[in-house]
Design a protein around this motif. Structure first.
Motif, PDB file in Angstrom:
ATOM      1  N   LEU A 247      50.126  53.240 -36.312  1.00  0.00           N
ATOM      2  CA  LEU A 247      50.735  53.407 -34.908  1.00  0.00           C
ATOM      3  C   LEU A 247      50.148  52.359 -33.980  1.00  0.00           C
ATOM      4  N   THR A 248      49.202  51.925 -34.484  1.00  0.00           N
ATOM      5  CA  THR A 248      48.833  50.487 -33.826  1.00  0.00           C
ATOM      6  C   THR A 248      48.623  49.296 -34.706  1.00  0.00           C
ATOM      7  N   THR A 301      49.408  61.678 -29.080  1.00  0.00           N
ATOM      8  CA  THR A 301      48.068  61.184 -28.914  1.00  0.00           C
ATOM      9  C   THR A 301      48.308  59.701 -28.361  1.00  0.00           C
ATOM     10  N   TYR A 302      49.099  59.081 -29.337  1.00  0.00           N
ATOM     11  CA  TYR A 302      49.455  57.547 -29.039  1.00  0.00           C
ATOM     12  C   TYR A 302      49.881  57.394 -27.687  1.00  0.00           C
ATOM     13  N   GLN A 306      49.215  55.366 -24.144  1.00  0.00           N
ATOM     14  CA  GLN A 306      50.115  54.280 -23.745  1.00  0.00           C
ATOM     15  C   GLN A 306      50.243  54.643 -22.177  1.00  0.00           C
TER      16      GLN A 306
END
Length: 347
Positions: A247-248, A301-302, A306
């Motif tokens: 996710l990153t 969460t991601y 952001q």
């Protein structure tokens, strides 16, 4: 004895629910989930005893460019009917009367068990809303994923509303954009029946043990008849193949890009979301329902991280009813733990 313990509460179970003062202890619900889709979904009574029938337009009449002194053929539109069925989720709780009455905490003890049944059934319905497939399990209803299961438009029309986050391994999840409305997508229940999760305290009953012998027990009945109706497939978008392990970094799915593209797949959307609000067809209104984005806890969460980035103007944390809510272009982002992190790759 092992068979009985699997379905009936025992003295050992009773002892595990008492605190040091022999009162019913506060149970820490480690198995509880957050599935906000159950709060959002619109519920409409079905027009059939077993579900809901939807009539959809499948073809428009074609006019003919006419020459002078020549006629033109007649034309007509075409329609089709789709039936979405309802599933019946049902169970009983049976507690030996002598166990429940121990120490005079009958009501509290029974309530502690009822809470577990309500949570368990809610999780089952949420999971079925996303992954249920009546063609695999005929007793259930069909959820979103089997309806939006391919990226290939030759296999299904709904592929037009399936986007890929480019994940390839079976460690994927999906983000869903759903427009809840009477003419778009809603839950349903059988015609003439009661909606929602029903709990009935049936009181004290004689019941049979595994050997056929009788004992007195308290019984509770739980029932939930529910189905999912997708009346207009264009108002649902699946962003699939999101690799939760990436996710990153440079290989991560560009979720902001995918969300923007997903919103533009909707025929109409809230003013803050896209510039598409009207259509030439008079029955397609600018506001066809309530638009919501669903993601599991990992993706949520991601997105929240952001949203706290001041340079990000699309994701925001706003307050509604005294609670912080993440929004994307004004559309609420909701948490659904029922969305798995091990989805197969959608092709």
């Amino acid at each position: 004895m092992a068979t009985i313990a699997a379905t009936a509460l025992t003295y050992a179970d009773w002892a595990k629910r008492l605190d040091d003062n022999y009162k019913i202890a506060t149970i820490i619900e480690l198995l509880s989930q957050t599935n906000e889709i159950l709060d959002d979904m619109m519920v409409v009574e079905g027009n059939l005893p077993t579900g809901h029938k939807t009539t959809v337009r499948t073809g428009l009449p074609q006019a003919t460019w006419r020459l002078l002194n020549a006629g033109v053929p007649n034309a007509k539109s075409t329609t089709a009917q789709i039936v979405d069925t309802v599933g019946n989720l049902e169970t009983y709780s049976v507690i030996d009367k002598d166990i429940a009455d121990l120490n005079g905490n009958t009501a509290e003890f029974r309530l502690s068990e009822v809470k577990a049944f309500l949570e368990g059934m809610s999780q089952q319905v949420a999971q079925t809303l996303f992954y249920g497939n009546q063609f695999v399990n005929p007793e259930r209803f069909t959820g979103f994923s089997p309806r939006y299961s391919t990226l290939t438009t030759a296999n299904s029309q709904t592929a037009n509303n399936v986007l890929s986050g480019l994940g390839t391994a079976n460690v994927n999840t999906s983000i869903w954009i759903v427009v809840w409305g009477a003419d778009t997508c809603h839950a349903t229940f059988p015609k003439g029946k009661i909606t929602g999760l029903q709990h009935r305290d049936m009181g004290e009953w004689p019941v049979l043990d595994a050997a056929g012998n009788t004992y007195q027990a308290y019984r509770d009945h739980f029932k939930w008849e529910i189905g999912l109706v997708v009346r207009d497939w264009r108002y649902i978008v699946r962003i699939a193949n999101i690799d939760v392990t990436q996710l990153t970094g440079v290989s991560a799915a560009n979720l902001i890009n995918l969300l923007v593209r997903g919103l533009y797949r909707l025929p109409t959307a809230p003013v803050a979301a896209t510039t598409i609000q009207t259509s030439d067809a008079p029955e397609v209104r600018a506001n066809m329902g309530r638009t919501v984005i669903y993601a599991n806890r990992v993706v949520r969460t991601y997105l929240d991280l952001q949203a706290m980035n001041k340079t990000n103007v699309l994701l925001r944390i706003e307050e509604f009813d005294g609670k912080p809510i993440t929004t994307f272009r004004g559309i609420p982002v909701r948490t659904c733990d029922a969305l798995a992190n091990n989805e197969s790759n959608v092709t």
